[in-house]
Design an enzyme around this catalytic site. Structure first.
Site, PDB file in Angstrom:
ATOM      1  N   SER A  92      11.584  29.674  19.262  1.00 52.48           N
ATOM      2  CA  SER A  92      11.316  30.456  18.062  1.00 52.48           C
ATOM      3  C   SER A  92      12.657  30.839  17.459  1.00 52.48           C
ATOM      4  CB  SER A  92      10.561  31.741  18.434  1.00 52.48           C
ATOM      5  OG  SER A  92      10.461  32.609  17.322  1.00 52.48           O
ATOM      6  N   TYR A 138       8.933  39.330  23.481  1.00 53.86           N
ATOM      7  CA  TYR A 138       9.010  38.048  22.771  1.00 53.86           C
ATOM      8  C   TYR A 138      10.472  37.663  22.546  1.00 53.86           C
ATOM      9  CZ  TYR A 138       7.377  34.401  19.494  1.00 53.86           C
ATOM     10  OH  TYR A 138       7.094  33.207  18.862  1.00 53.86           O
ATOM     11  N   LYS A 146      12.042  34.455  24.415  1.00 55.96           N
ATOM     12  CA  LYS A 146      12.371  33.305  23.569  1.00 55.96           C
ATOM     13  C   LYS A 146      13.862  32.989  23.648  1.00 55.96           C
ATOM     14  CE  LYS A 146       8.275  32.102  22.016  1.00 55.96           C
ATOM     15  NZ  LYS A 146       7.693  30.755  22.258  1.00 55.96           N
TER      16      LYS A 146
HETATM   17  N1  LIG Z   1       3.439  31.432  14.294  1.00 59.11           N
HETATM   18  C1  LIG Z   1       4.720  31.706  14.211  1.00 59.11           C
HETATM   19  O1  LIG Z   1       5.163  32.378  13.234  1.00 59.11           O
HETATM   20  C2  LIG Z   1       5.683  31.196  15.254  1.00 59.11           C
HETATM   21  C3  LIG Z   1       7.053  31.281  14.949  1.00 59.11           C
HETATM   22  C4  LIG Z   1       7.957  30.825  15.906  1.00 59.11           C
HETATM   23  C5  LIG Z   1       7.512  30.286  17.100  1.00 59.11           C
HETATM   24  N2  LIG Z   1       6.171  30.228  17.366  1.00 59.11           N
HETATM   25  C6  LIG Z   1       5.780  29.660  18.653  1.00 59.11           C
HETATM   26  O2  LIG Z   1       4.987  28.509  18.415  1.00 59.11           O
HETATM   27  C7  LIG Z   1       4.156  28.263  19.549  1.00 59.11           C
HETATM   28  C8  LIG Z   1       2.747  28.026  19.079  1.00 59.11           C
HETATM   29  O3  LIG Z   1       2.259  29.228  18.508  1.00 59.11           O
HETATM   30  P1  LIG Z   1       1.277  29.305  17.242  1.00 59.11           P
HETATM   31  O4  LIG Z   1       1.972  30.070  16.191  1.00 59.11           O
HETATM   32  O5  LIG Z   1       0.729  27.962  16.957  1.00 59.11           O
HETATM   33  O6  LIG Z   1       0.218  30.316  17.832  1.00 59.11           O
HETATM   34  P2  LIG Z   1      -1.289  30.163  18.292  1.00 59.11           P
HETATM   35  O7  LIG Z   1      -1.629  31.462  18.884  1.00 59.11           O
HETATM   36  O8  LIG Z   1      -2.092  29.601  17.182  1.00 59.11           O
HETATM   37  O9  LIG Z   1      -1.202  29.025  19.414  1.00 59.11           O
HETATM   38  C9  LIG Z   1      -0.777  29.278  20.730  1.00 59.11           C
HETATM   39  C10 LIG Z   1      -1.688  28.494  21.642  1.00 59.11           C
HETATM   40  O10 LIG Z   1      -1.215  28.671  22.987  1.00 59.11           O
HETATM   41  C11 LIG Z   1      -2.346  28.793  23.818  1.00 59.11           C
HETATM   42  N3  LIG Z   1      -1.992  29.498  25.045  1.00 59.11           N
HETATM   43  C12 LIG Z   1      -1.601  30.797  25.189  1.00 59.11           C
HETATM   44  N4  LIG Z   1      -1.422  31.079  26.482  1.00 59.11           N
HETATM   45  C13 LIG Z   1      -1.671  29.939  27.177  1.00 59.11           C
HETATM   46  C14 LIG Z   1      -1.670  29.607  28.554  1.00 59.11           C
HETATM   47  N5  LIG Z   1      -1.377  30.528  29.495  1.00 59.11           N
HETATM   48  N6  LIG Z   1      -1.979  28.336  28.924  1.00 59.11           N
HETATM   49  C15 LIG Z   1      -2.295  27.407  27.992  1.00 59.11           C
HETATM   50  N7  LIG Z   1      -2.341  27.671  26.669  1.00 59.11           N
HETATM   51  C16 LIG Z   1      -2.030  28.928  26.275  1.00 59.11           C
HETATM   52  C17 LIG Z   1      -3.343  29.595  22.986  1.00 59.11           C
HETATM   53  O11 LIG Z   1      -4.683  29.447  23.481  1.00 59.11           O
HETATM   54  C18 LIG Z   1      -3.141  28.995  21.605  1.00 59.11           C
HETATM   55  O12 LIG Z   1      -4.019  27.903  21.355  1.00 59.11           O
HETATM   56  C19 LIG Z   1       4.335  29.478  20.463  1.00 59.11           C
HETATM   57  O13 LIG Z   1       5.234  29.165  21.492  1.00 59.11           O
HETATM   58  C20 LIG Z   1       4.923  30.531  19.531  1.00 59.11           C
HETATM   59  O14 LIG Z   1       5.656  31.500  20.223  1.00 59.11           O
HETATM   60  C21 LIG Z   1       5.261  30.662  16.455  1.00 59.11           C
END
Ligand SMILES: NC(=O)c1ccc[n+]([C@@H]2O[C@H](COP(=O)([O-])OP(=O)(O)OC[C@H]3O[C@@H](n4cnc5c(N)ncnc54)[C@H](O)[C@@H]3O)[C@@H](O)[C@H]2O)c1
Length: 263
Positions: free
Chosen positions: A138, A151, A155
């Site tokens: 992230s 977080y 991260k």
């Molecule tokens: N959305 C944002 O603004 C953003 C920004 C930077 C980084 N991220 C990162 O991107 C990645 C994806 O996040 P997203 O935004 O698509 O969110 P999201 O919540 O839509 O997706 C995350 C997915 O991870 C799954 N998950 C959580 N814990 C788990 C576990 N123990 N085992 C298996 N699956 C698990 C959830 O069920 C979900 O489907 C994450 O690592 C998040 O930290 C997101």
């Protein structure tokens, strides 16, 4: 790496960024896309929507045996894994007062799961002399996630681990990218915005909130160039540079933004 005829595994594949990657990898001609997630029903729905190259798996990335089983099953089905995307992640929306259980969960999902999946997938990749690890970290791993201490800390650790892997294994044919988006329009961010969480508001005020498909575009370009840092929001590089050159000035600027949003 391009995705043509590749075998890819995506954890957190049922969610926003992971699901977008699954669709895009299939569109780029992947031979197989394994959509793995804690939410097995949602993973099945994504795999069905992606089409015949996709296959769903339910797993908890915090349980090492389940990660090993996913890797073994994929290698049995498809012969090998070209690309492993450790993408599952969790936010806590809490500061220092986050419960120890939340710190522990953030550590296990955002960092330790990357250790477990790499341990499981690396022997096969090293034996073939090639393989690609895409770790979703992230911008919070390069900067700071206002309002979310676990977080931010985990991260940063995820970026550190990815860099360590890149330095340690690149000469053996293992390529590593750290995907570091800022705001992406997924359930994770939507939840924060819906509850008015300060961190989500800072993200929204700091720049564009991207559609997950734009993150997938950046991933395809970053993998093609085999670039370590994949920044779907290019401005994050400027923020990171400013932070490195003048940490106090950068922090002052962020505090000013936070004060403005609180007012
Ligand atoms: N959305 C944002 O603004 C953003 C920004 C930077 C980084 N991220 C990162 O991107 C990645 C994806 O996040 P997203 O935004 O698509 O969110 P999201 O919540 O839509 O997706 C995350 C997915 O991870 C799954 N998950 C959580 N814990 C788990 C576990 N123990 N085992 C298996 N699956 C698990 C959830 O069920 C979900 O489907 C994450 O690592 C998040 O930290 C997101």
């Amino acid at each position: 790496m391009n995705l043509t005829d590749r075998v890819a595994v995506i954890t957190g594949g049922a969610g926003g960024i992971g699901a977008a990657l699954a669709h895009r990898f299939a569109a780029e001609g992947a031979a197989a896309v394994v959509v793995a997630d804690l939410d097995a029903d949602a993973a099945r729905a994504v795999a069905a929507a992606v089409g015949p190259v996709a296959h769903a798996a339910g797993l908890d990335v915090t349980v090492e045996e389940q990660v090993r089983a996913l890797v073994a099953d994929t290698e049995r089905r498809y012969g090998h894994i070209d690309l492993f995307c450790a993408n599952a992640g969790v936010a806590t929306a809490a500061g220092l007062d986050a419960a120890d259980a939340d710190w522990d969960r953030a550590w296990r999902v955002n960092v330790l799961a990357h250790v477990h999946s790499t341990r499981a997938v690396l022997p096969g990749m090293l034996a073939r002399g090639q393989g690609y690890l895409l770790h979703t970290c992230s911008a919070a791993g390069l900067l700071t996630a206002v309002g979310d201490a676990p977080y931010t800390a985990t991260k940063h650790a995820a970026v550190g681990l990815a860099e360590w892997l890149a330095v340690t294994y690149r000469d053996q044919g293992i390529r590593v990218s750290a995907l570091c988006p800022q705001g992406v329009d997924t359930p994770m961010l939507a939840e924060g915005l819906a509850t008015g969480h300060l961190g989500a508001r800072v993200i929204a005020a700091s720049g564009a909130v991207l559609h997950p498909d734009r993150v997938a575009d950046a991933v395809i370009a970053g993998l093609a160039e085999e670039r370590f840092l994949i920044l779907p929001h290019p401005e994050v590089a400027q923020h990171a540079l400013r932070r490195a050159e003048d940490p106090d000035g950068w922090q002052a600027g962020l505090r000013k933004l936070v004060r403005r949003l609180r007012a």
